[in-house]
Write a protein that holds these residues in place. Structure first.
Motif, PDB file in Angstrom:
ATOM      1  N   ASP A 183       0.837  -1.191   0.000  1.00 39.04           N
ATOM      2  CA  ASP A 183       0.000   0.000   0.000  1.00 39.04           C
ATOM      3  C   ASP A 183       0.876   1.246   0.000  1.00 39.04           C
ATOM      4  OD1 ASP A 183      -2.094   1.762   0.170  1.00 39.04           O
ATOM      5  OD2 ASP A 183      -2.419   1.479   2.320  1.00 39.04           O
ATOM      6  N   TYR A 184       1.120   1.795  -1.201  1.00 41.19           N
ATOM      7  CA  TYR A 184       1.934   3.004  -1.319  1.00 41.19           C
ATOM      8  C   TYR A 184       1.234   3.990  -2.247  1.00 41.19           C
ATOM      9  CZ  TYR A 184       5.748   0.758   1.127  1.00 41.19           C
ATOM     10  OH  TYR A 184       6.503   0.147   2.088  1.00 41.19           O
ATOM     11  N   GLU A 185       1.567   5.263  -2.044  1.00 40.42           N
ATOM     12  CA  GLU A 185       0.886   6.316  -2.787  1.00 40.42           C
ATOM     13  C   GLU A 185       1.643   6.731  -4.044  1.00 40.42           C
ATOM     14  OE1 GLU A 185       0.391   9.457  -0.006  1.00 40.42           O
ATOM     15  OE2 GLU A 185      -1.074   8.366   1.241  1.00 40.42           O
ATOM     16  N   LYS A 217       8.655   6.944   4.812  1.00 41.40           N
ATOM     17  CA  LYS A 217       8.051   8.180   5.315  1.00 41.40           C
ATOM     18  C   LYS A 217       7.222   8.871   4.237  1.00 41.40           C
ATOM     19  CE  LYS A 217      11.577   9.264   8.796  1.00 41.40           C
ATOM     20  NZ  LYS A 217      12.591  10.275   9.227  1.00 41.40           N
ATOM     21  N   GLN A 218       7.633   8.706   3.000  1.00 44.73           N
ATOM     22  CA  GLN A 218       6.940   9.357   1.882  1.00 44.73           C
ATOM     23  C   GLN A 218       5.861   8.466   1.267  1.00 44.73           C
ATOM     24  OE1 GLN A 218       7.861  12.469   1.676  1.00 44.73           O
ATOM     25  NE2 GLN A 218       9.458  12.005   3.191  1.00 44.73           N
ATOM     26  N   ARG A 219       5.693   7.248   1.799  1.00 44.86           N
ATOM     27  CA  ARG A 219       4.763   6.259   1.252  1.00 44.86           C
ATOM     28  C   ARG A 219       5.003   6.086  -0.255  1.00 44.86           C
ATOM     29  NH1 ARG A 219       1.226   4.134   4.102  1.00 44.86           N
ATOM     30  NH2 ARG A 219      -0.159   3.672   2.343  1.00 44.86           N
ATOM     31  N   ALA A 220       6.282   5.924  -0.588  1.00 45.34           N
ATOM     32  CA  ALA A 220       6.696   5.746  -1.972  1.00 45.34           C
ATOM     33  C   ALA A 220       7.468   4.440  -2.087  1.00 45.34           C
ATOM     34  CB  ALA A 220       7.559   6.913  -2.434  1.00 45.34           C
ATOM     35  N   ALA A 221       7.251   3.716  -3.162  1.00 41.88           N
ATOM     36  CA  ALA A 221       7.933   2.435  -3.356  1.00 41.88           C
ATOM     37  C   ALA A 221       7.900   2.069  -4.826  1.00 41.88           C
ATOM     38  CB  ALA A 221       7.286   1.329  -2.517  1.00 41.88           C
TER      39      ALA A 221
END
Length: 782
Positions: free
Chosen positions: A528-530, A633-637
């Motif tokens: 679950d990443y943005e 921390k940035q919800r990035a992947a």
């Protein structure tokens, strides 16, 4: 046609002897004799002989009335099994009813009634009430009531215990009626009944939320000689509900190593929720001692595909399983519905340039064909939930359409949206007669074309918003036509056709069919990443006869996708990296998990990259390798990988490593076995440059010569035009059991495009060969 009757003296003598037994024969000491009667009758396959035996029993008046009526019931039941229709089964019901009337505390006739009514249910016979069958009760439900009565009166009656296991053993989370639950508890008090009552008791207790007692029952099931693997599977489900997710995973996987026949069946049923047909065929072909390894491999592959920690996908599966049992169980007469996987519910009126909208709005969506037992007791929402979990978004609409007979979609409807790696899908569910009319229980590929119903889905996908506009325009046209028809001026306003172009509905139909097919053919547990980091990843493998192979992951992350931080006055980019490799033959998993802080003089500008390497030691074999890069921390992947990575190193064979390509001056090198090997993190080469090539050959013989052929050939459109191929060859003499090769290949004036690089090694003395390939991207020179 049955064979000519041949009633033998021994059969008549046996029936008469059984009928002559006094009522005292119903004592515990005589029960084996009682069971022997029904077992012997079941072995007779000649209906006429059985009829003669029945007449002999009727004529004999010795012994107890209940005893005699029950024996007559078993003979009539057996004739009913061997013949069509219901005549003899009705006779069996009458005899068993009479036996119960004469002695209501004897288990045998209750078991006979249960068996008879199950057969009537199986044959689809219309229900008839009788002495011990209330009006409005279906045959199957009545059979369970009779079985409960048998066990309540005689909890240790062998035939009743055996029928209990036969009916309920395959139901993972049965909804027991209260009388049957009491009977199971009574039967489980007697260890002489064996392990099955303990298993069923544990399932009932788990359903009631009495988790500690359920766990004790499952453990007792194993102690009494039950299948240890099945005990662990059931216990794992309890442990998950107790909040012990990690322990649940350990128990589940440990149980696969000692799975017996029952556990194998239960594990297959558990895998069927999401496994592919090929995975199930492979599972079915396994010898017993390979089942555990294969199940562990399947779960490891799911973790690797989702780039999750080991056991994460299984823990999610246990969560989904319980949610489905709680929310999506079928009730009423649909509780035994079985699902197939064909598409259904598609209107057939798309042949012309336009269509009458009313045909679509009134169409009755069908349910999935009732042919596949994989989803026994669960509606279609449960099937999808087990594969994909909680949807990204839901939509529904409740209302009626004026002038239309409400279809099952108007009774209840819901749509679920999922974001799959291949793109979004939207799945539609409607009520149906087959699976239930009070909830959206059935999958359909297309909803009725009601503007309100379609409009309620406009937030799920833009296509629904466009379709809603078309439908509103149609409704306006219908309204205007009615107004014009009532105009009395006599003016001819011309026709206003209540028709709609087929293009948009047809696209909606195709989208629905594609979503349905993908939803039933895939399973997901996405991270679950943005924001996507969009990594470029290359995976290489090298090996050694000693078994010390490794996977090399080369990565590049676009600077504009990364977020910098400040650490001790310096600009750094924190990136968590996880590499997972699953041995596709043995199911073993190796994982590298690390957090790196990449220091930079300044923020990385657009068009620049952060790049590096990761190494994972591996033994020889074939692996599915995936790499994940996160800025949590940035919800990035971002993730990428390679499904088949062969690690060489089998002694005695001529083998070759992957072809590792690089570019001098790229800024990234790999030091390996004392050599400095150039890499190319962006995997792209300008025309006119050199490709640095490295590979290893194992299994060579000293002093033998090895011929190498190298070819670069353009693929895809335009192949064969201009400069699109390079071929070269050379010979090396081996000085040891392996060759480490580094060469540069000049691209010359190759045209831009994708090229297949092929390296072929041949041993001159024997003709032994080995070949490796990989793709090369050539871009225009800048």
């Amino acid at each position: 046609m049955h064979p000519a009757p041949s009633i033998s003296g021994p059969l008549v003598a046996f029936l008469l002897a059984a009928a002559a037994c006094p009522l005292a024969a119903q004592s515990p000491a005589a029960r084996p004799h009682l069971a022997a009667f029904s077992d012997s009758v079941r072995r007779v396959s000649n209906p006429t002989a059985l009829e003669r035996g029945l007449e002999a029993v009727k004529a004999d008046r010795s012994g107890g009335m209940s005893w005699r009526e029950s024996r007559k019931g078993w003979i009539a039941y057996r004739i009913g099994e061997l013949t069509e229709g219901r005549r003899w089964l009705d006779e069996a019901v009458r005899y068993f009813d009479e036996a119960i009337y004469r002695d209501s505390k004897w288990a045998d006739p209750y078991v006979g009634l249960a068996e008879t009514k199950l057969l009537l249910e199986q044959r689809g016979m219309v229900v008839k009430s009788s002495m011990h069958h209330r009006d409005g009760v279906y045959y199957e439900d009545a059979a369970l009531e009779h079985l409960a009565s048998a066990l309540q009166h005689q909890p240790e009656y062998p035939a009743a215990v055996a029928l209990l296991g036969r009916l309920l053993l395959d139901l993972d989370a049965p909804l027991f009626p209260q009388p049957l639950a009491k009977a199971i508890k009574a039967s489980a008090r007697h260890d002489a009944n064996g392990p099955v009552p303990q298993l069923l008791l544990g399932r009932w207790l788990r359903k009631q939320g009495r988790l500690d007692q359920a766990a004790a029952a499952f453990r007792r099931y194993g102690e009494l000689g039950g299948d240890g693997g099945l005990a662990d599977l059931e216990l794992a489900r309890v442990l998950y509900l107790q909040g012990q997710g990690a322990a649940a995973v350990r128990t589940y996987l440990a149980g696969t190593a000692r799975a017996g026949t029952l556990a194998r069946t239960a594990l297959r049923r558990d895998l069927t929720w999401f496994a592919t047909d090929e995975e199930l065929r492979r599972f079915d072909s396994l010898p017993p001692d390979s089942v555990g390894a294969r199940v562990r491999q399947i779960w490891a592959e799911r973790d690797a595909a989702a780039l999750r920690p080991a056991g994460d996908r299984l823990q999610e599966h246990l969560r989904r399983w319980w949610q489905v049992q709680e929310k999506f169980r079928l009730v009423g007469r649909g509780k035994k519905a079985r699902f197939g996987w064909g598409l259904s519910g598609t209107p057939q009126q798309l042949g012309g340039d336009a269509l009458e909208l009313g045909t679509w709005a009134l169409f009755q969506p069908g349910s999935l064909p009732e042919s596949d037992p994989r989803a026994l007791g669960i509606d279609a929402r449960g099937v999808i939930y087990m594969r994909h979990g909680e949807p990204e978004a839901r939509a529904s609409w409740h209302g009626t359409v004026e002038g239309q007979t409400p279809s099952s979609c108007f009774a209840a409807n819901e749509s679920w949206k999922y974001e799959l790696p291949t793109g979004p899908i939207v799945l539609h569910f409607c009520a149906s007669e087959a699976l239930g009319t009070t909830a959206p229980t059935s999958l359909v590929s297309m909803l009725p074309l009601s503007a309100d119903m379609i409009g309620a889905r406009s937030a799920l996908d833009p296509s629904f918003a466009r379709l809603e506009l078309d439908l509103r325009a149609y409704e306006l046209a219908v309204h205007l036509k009615g107004r014009l028809a009532s105009n009395r001026s006599g003016a001819d306003f011309g026709p206003v056709a209540p028709r709609i172009t087929q293009t948009i509905p047809q696209r909606a139909q195709q989208f629905g069919e594609a979503s349905l097919a993908l939803g039933l053919a895939t399973d997901t547990h996405p991270l679950d990443y943005e924001r996507d980091l969009e990594p470029t990843v290359q995976v290489y493998a090298v090996g050694h006869p000693s078994g010390s192979g490794r996977a090399l992951v080369v990565f590049a992350l676009p600077g504009e996708r990364l977020h910098p931080e400040t650490l001790q006055g310096r600009v750094v980019y924190p990136v968590r990296m996880r590499v997972t490799a699953v041995d596709t033959a043995r199911g073993h998993t190796r994982t590298l998990d690390t957090l790196r802080y990449f220091a930079a003089q300044d923020t990385i500008r657009k068009g620049a990259y952060l790049y590096g390497t990761l190494e994972l030691p591996l033994t020889p074999g074939s692996y599915y390798v995936r790499a994940l890069f996160e800025q949590q921390k940035q919800r990035a992947a971002g993730a990428a990988g390679r499904p088949e990575v062969p690690v060489p190193g089998m002694p005695g064979r001529l083998t070759m490593s992957d072809l590792i390509t690089g570019a001098a001056g790229s800024g990234l090198n790999w030091t390996h076995r004392g050599r400095r090997i150039s890499l190319n993190p962006l995997d792209s080469y300008p025309s006119g440059s050199d490709v640095e090539l490295y590979y290893e050959i194992s299994g060579t013989e000293p002093d033998r010569r090895y011929r190498t052929s190298v070819e670069l050939a353009r693929t895809g459109g335009g192949a064969g035009q201009g400069k699109d191929r390079i071929a070269l060859g050379f010979t090396d003499r081996a000085t040891a059991r392996e060759l480490l090769v580094q060469r540069a290949i000049g691209l010359g004036q190759l045209l831009p495009g994708r090229y297949l690089l092929t390296v072929r090694i041949e041993e001159n003395a024997t003709g032994r060969q080995v070949v490796r390939e990989r793709m090369i991207n050539v871009r225009a020179e800048r």
